[in-house]
Design a protein around this motif. Structure first.
Motif, PDB file in Angstrom:
ATOM      1  N   ARG A   1       0.819  -1.217   0.000  1.00  0.00           N
ATOM      2  CA  ARG A   1       0.000   0.000   0.000  1.00  0.00           C
ATOM      3  C   ARG A   1       0.850   1.263   0.000  1.00  0.00           C
ATOM      4  NH1 ARG A   1      -5.287  -0.291   0.120  1.00  0.00           N
ATOM      5  NH2 ARG A   1      -6.334  -2.204   0.796  1.00  0.00           N
ATOM      6  N   HIS A   2       1.835   1.327   0.874  1.00  0.00           N
ATOM      7  CA  HIS A   2       2.668   2.524   0.932  1.00  0.00           C
ATOM      8  C   HIS A   2       3.548   2.659  -0.310  1.00  0.00           C
ATOM      9  CE1 HIS A   2       1.260   3.589   4.811  1.00  0.00           C
ATOM     10  NE2 HIS A   2       1.918   2.670   5.490  1.00  0.00           N
ATOM     11  N   ALA A   3       4.062   1.529  -0.805  1.00  0.00           N
ATOM     12  CA  ALA A   3       4.889   1.582  -2.014  1.00  0.00           C
ATOM     13  C   ALA A   3       4.081   2.079  -3.208  1.00  0.00           C
ATOM     14  CB  ALA A   3       5.489   0.209  -2.301  1.00  0.00           C
ATOM     15  N   LEU A   4       2.858   1.562  -3.366  1.00  0.00           N
ATOM     16  CA  LEU A   4       2.005   2.010  -4.468  1.00  0.00           C
ATOM     17  C   LEU A   4       1.624   3.477  -4.299  1.00  0.00           C
ATOM     18  CD1 LEU A   4       0.490   1.215  -7.040  1.00  0.00           C
ATOM     19  CD2 LEU A   4      -1.473   0.618  -5.600  1.00  0.00           C
ATOM     20  N   ASP A   5       1.399   3.886  -3.073  1.00  0.00           N
ATOM     21  CA  ASP A   5       1.092   5.291  -2.781  1.00  0.00           C
ATOM     22  C   ASP A   5       2.181   6.197  -3.340  1.00  0.00           C
ATOM     23  OD1 ASP A   5       0.666   7.808  -1.687  1.00  0.00           O
ATOM     24  OD2 ASP A   5       0.493   7.111   0.382  1.00  0.00           O
ATOM     25  N   LEU A   6       3.431   5.917  -2.988  1.00  0.00           N
ATOM     26  CA  LEU A   6       4.529   6.769  -3.457  1.00  0.00           C
ATOM     27  C   LEU A   6       4.741   6.653  -4.958  1.00  0.00           C
ATOM     28  CD1 LEU A   6       7.270   6.392  -0.676  1.00  0.00           C
ATOM     29  CD2 LEU A   6       5.479   8.110  -0.897  1.00  0.00           C
ATOM     30  N   ALA A   7       4.679   5.416  -5.486  1.00  0.00           N
ATOM     31  CA  ALA A   7       5.004   5.198  -6.893  1.00  0.00           C
ATOM     32  C   ALA A   7       3.937   5.730  -7.837  1.00  0.00           C
ATOM     33  CB  ALA A   7       5.220   3.709  -7.151  1.00  0.00           C
ATOM     34  N   LEU A   8       2.659   5.602  -7.457  1.00  0.00           N
ATOM     35  CA  LEU A   8       1.582   5.951  -8.381  1.00  0.00           C
ATOM     36  C   LEU A   8       1.126   7.399  -8.240  1.00  0.00           C
ATOM     37  CD1 LEU A   8       0.227   4.358 -10.603  1.00  0.00           C
ATOM     38  CD2 LEU A   8      -1.642   3.822  -9.038  1.00  0.00           C
ATOM     39  N   THR A   9       1.285   7.984  -7.053  1.00  0.00           N
ATOM     40  CA  THR A   9       0.892   9.382  -6.877  1.00  0.00           C
ATOM     41  C   THR A   9       2.046  10.334  -7.142  1.00  0.00           C
ATOM     42  OG1 THR A   9       1.441   9.541  -4.515  1.00  0.00           O
ATOM     43  CG2 THR A   9      -0.737   8.684  -5.089  1.00  0.00           C
ATOM     44  N   GLY A  10       3.268   9.873  -6.904  1.00  0.00           N
ATOM     45  CA  GLY A  10       4.422  10.739  -7.067  1.00  0.00           C
ATOM     46  C   GLY A  10       4.532  11.815  -6.004  1.00  0.00           C
ATOM     47  N   ARG A  11       3.773  11.674  -4.936  1.00  0.00           N
ATOM     48  CA  ARG A  11       3.757  12.730  -3.931  1.00  0.00           C
ATOM     49  C   ARG A  11       5.013  12.716  -3.057  1.00  0.00           C
ATOM     50  NH1 ARG A  11       1.545  11.716   1.375  1.00  0.00           N
ATOM     51  NH2 ARG A  11       1.183   9.481   1.773  1.00  0.00           N
ATOM     52  N   THR A  12       5.298  13.861  -2.468  1.00  0.00           N
ATOM     53  CA  THR A  12       6.422  14.016  -1.555  1.00  0.00           C
ATOM     54  C   THR A  12       5.921  13.880  -0.121  1.00  0.00           C
ATOM     55  OG1 THR A  12       7.609  15.476  -3.083  1.00  0.00           O
ATOM     56  CG2 THR A  12       8.229  15.571  -0.750  1.00  0.00           C
ATOM     57  N   ILE A  13       6.642  13.121   0.683  1.00  0.00           N
ATOM     58  CA  ILE A  13       6.273  12.967   2.085  1.00  0.00           C
ATOM     59  C   ILE A  13       7.348  13.579   2.970  1.00  0.00           C
ATOM     60  CG2 ILE A  13       4.909  10.892   1.665  1.00  0.00           C
ATOM     61  CD1 ILE A  13       7.272   9.251   2.780  1.00  0.00           C
ATOM     62  N   ASP A  14       6.960  13.972   4.181  1.00  0.00           N
ATOM     63  CA  ASP A  14       7.926  14.527   5.120  1.00  0.00           C
ATOM     64  C   ASP A  14       8.517  13.413   5.974  1.00  0.00           C
ATOM     65  OD1 ASP A  14       5.980  13.896   7.028  1.00  0.00           O
ATOM     66  OD2 ASP A  14       5.320  15.983   7.272  1.00  0.00           O
ATOM     67  N   SER A  15       9.422  13.789   6.867  1.00  0.00           N
ATOM     68  CA  SER A  15      10.130  12.791   7.663  1.00  0.00           C
ATOM     69  C   SER A  15       9.192  12.048   8.615  1.00  0.00           C
ATOM     70  CB  SER A  15      11.265  13.449   8.441  1.00  0.00           C
ATOM     71  OG  SER A  15      10.769  14.462   9.292  1.00  0.00           O
ATOM     72  N   ALA A  16       8.163  12.734   9.106  1.00  0.00           N
ATOM     73  CA  ALA A  16       7.209  12.078  10.008  1.00  0.00           C
ATOM     74  C   ALA A  16       6.469  10.955   9.285  1.00  0.00           C
ATOM     75  CB  ALA A  16       6.224  13.100  10.572  1.00  0.00           C
ATOM     76  N   ASP A  17       6.032  11.213   8.045  1.00  0.00           N
ATOM     77  CA  ASP A  17       5.374  10.168   7.258  1.00  0.00           C
ATOM     78  C   ASP A  17       6.347   9.043   6.918  1.00  0.00           C
ATOM     79  OD1 ASP A  17       2.749  10.972   7.162  1.00  0.00           O
ATOM     80  OD2 ASP A  17       2.970  12.155   5.339  1.00  0.00           O
ATOM     81  N   ALA A  18       7.600   9.409   6.620  1.00  0.00           N
ATOM     82  CA  ALA A  18       8.604   8.389   6.309  1.00  0.00           C
ATOM     83  C   ALA A  18       8.823   7.464   7.498  1.00  0.00           C
ATOM     84  CB  ALA A  18       9.914   9.052   5.912  1.00  0.00           C
ATOM     85  N   LEU A  19       8.798   8.029   8.697  1.00  0.00           N
ATOM     86  CA  LEU A  19       8.947   7.223   9.907  1.00  0.00           C
ATOM     87  C   LEU A  19       7.722   6.333  10.111  1.00  0.00           C
ATOM     88  CD1 LEU A  19      10.587   6.574  12.463  1.00  0.00           C
ATOM     89  CD2 LEU A  19       9.433   8.506  13.577  1.00  0.00           C
ATOM     90  N   ARG A  20       6.550   6.896   9.907  1.00  0.00           N
ATOM     91  CA  ARG A  20       5.313   6.128  10.082  1.00  0.00           C
ATOM     92  C   ARG A  20       5.236   4.972   9.092  1.00  0.00           C
ATOM     93  NH1 ARG A  20       0.694   6.357   7.339  1.00  0.00           N
ATOM     94  NH2 ARG A  20       1.320   8.291   6.254  1.00  0.00           N
ATOM     95  N   MET A  21       5.677   5.202   7.873  1.00  0.00           N
ATOM     96  CA  MET A  21       5.621   4.163   6.846  1.00  0.00           C
ATOM     97  C   MET A  21       6.706   3.105   7.018  1.00  0.00           C
ATOM     98  SD  MET A  21       4.936   6.292   3.337  1.00  0.00           S
ATOM     99  CE  MET A  21       3.363   7.066   2.942  1.00  0.00           C
ATOM    100  N   GLY A  22       7.743   3.414   7.773  1.00  0.00           N
ATOM    101  CA  GLY A  22       8.837   2.473   7.953  1.00  0.00           C
ATOM    102  C   GLY A  22      10.000   2.677   7.010  1.00  0.00           C
ATOM    103  N   LEU A  23      10.017   3.811   6.311  1.00  0.00           N
ATOM    104  CA  LEU A  23      11.121   4.095   5.396  1.00  0.00           C
ATOM    105  C   LEU A  23      12.393   4.438   6.157  1.00  0.00           C
ATOM    106  CD1 LEU A  23      12.082   4.467   2.471  1.00  0.00           C
ATOM    107  CD2 LEU A  23      11.206   6.819   2.554  1.00  0.00           C
ATOM    108  N   VAL A  24      12.259   5.081   7.314  1.00  0.00           N
ATOM    109  CA  VAL A  24      13.414   5.424   8.147  1.00  0.00           C
ATOM    110  C   VAL A  24      13.215   4.856   9.548  1.00  0.00           C
ATOM    111  CG1 VAL A  24      13.909   7.518   6.821  1.00  0.00           C
ATOM    112  CG2 VAL A  24      12.473   7.663   8.866  1.00  0.00           C
TER     113      VAL A  24
END
Length: 258
Positions: free
Chosen positions: A157-180
């Motif tokens: 879900r999160h991967a498709l969100d970033l790949a298909l919308t092309g949106r930019t997320i902040d560090s808080a969202d990156a932490l919530r998603m597990g990217l950092v």
């Protein structure tokens, strides 16, 4: 048009790889991807290196792929595009196979291929002002090479969100998603990375190597297959000199004879 260099700094057991092209926000060209592959392989073979840190020079981690290069390859044939894809494929498949932990230190933006590089690293620590995204779809591309890393790190879900919308997320969202793994103020980031480098550097290199191998093998299969793999990998740990030393050290600390 400025080219992107790759700088290497040695700080005790840590080797820092710095993507360096500030005028182009540290864009990563195909040659840069190839240089990263060569540097990561060389540092992985260096017995004095315990941890590798990947970062960008100055105010940005990286803006991702070099758009000037992309524009120049629009009319390239399929054979050329297949061949120039090799460094990218190798880069994003390499980090899980390395014996040393690789940490992404992120300030500013980490976009497109750079966002995938963050996802591919074993650990990622970011400043509060860091931003992430995979905006390729907005210019007619799709994040193919980084998609496996995004899927592994974020889930579908999160991967498709970033790949298909092309949106930019902040560090808080990156932490919530597990990217950092963690987010701190920019003035605290180097201390945080340093703490994790110090902790990882104290571990037995052979155990870390086997541990990374086991983790990625087990995480790539289903639950039942993972248990079978765990059983097969168990002797490599149980019969190791590192385990013998670790148990002896534990008992010595407790004042108990093994």
């Amino acid at each position: 048009m400025t080219s992107t260099d790759l700088l290497i700094q040695r700080e005790g057991p840590c080797a820092k790889l710095i993507i360096s092209n500030p005028p182009k926000r540290n864009a990563i060209a195909t040659a840069t991807a190839a240089a990263l592959v060569d540097a990561l392989n060389a540092l992985d073979q260096d017995p004095d290196v315990r941890v590798i840190v990947v970062t960008g020079e100055g105010e940005y981690f990286s803006s991702g792929g070099d758009l000037d290069e992309f524009l120049a390859t629009v009319d390239a044939g399929a054979t050329q595009l297949w061949e120039t894809g090799e460094p990218w494929q190798t880069l994003f498949g390499l980090i899980p196979t390395l014996s040393k932990p690789v940490i992404a230190r992120v300030v500013g933006s980490a976009m497109a291929g750079a966002c995938g590089l963050v996802a591919a690293c074993d650990f990622a620590y970011a400043s509060e002002d860091a931003t992430f995204g995979s905006p390729e779809i907005k210019i007619g591309l799709f994040p193919l090479f980084i998609l496996p890393a995004l899927l592994n790190r974020l889930g579908q879900r999160h991967a498709l969100d970033l790949a298909l919308t092309g949106r930019t997320i902040d560090s808080a969202d990156a932490l919530r998603m597990g990217l950092v793994n963690a987010v701190v103020g920019r003035d605290q980031l180097d201390d945080l990375v340093g703490q994790h480098v110090a902790a990882l550097s104290k571990l037995e290199p052979a155990t870390v190597k086997r541990g990374k191998h086991a983790f990625h093998k087990i995480s790539s299969v289903g639950f039942t297959e993972g248990l079978e793999l765990a059983r097969g990998l168990r002797p490599a740990f149980m019969c190791s000199e590192e385990l013998r030393r670790g148990i002896e050290k534990f008992f010595n600390k407790k004042g108990v004879k093994a």
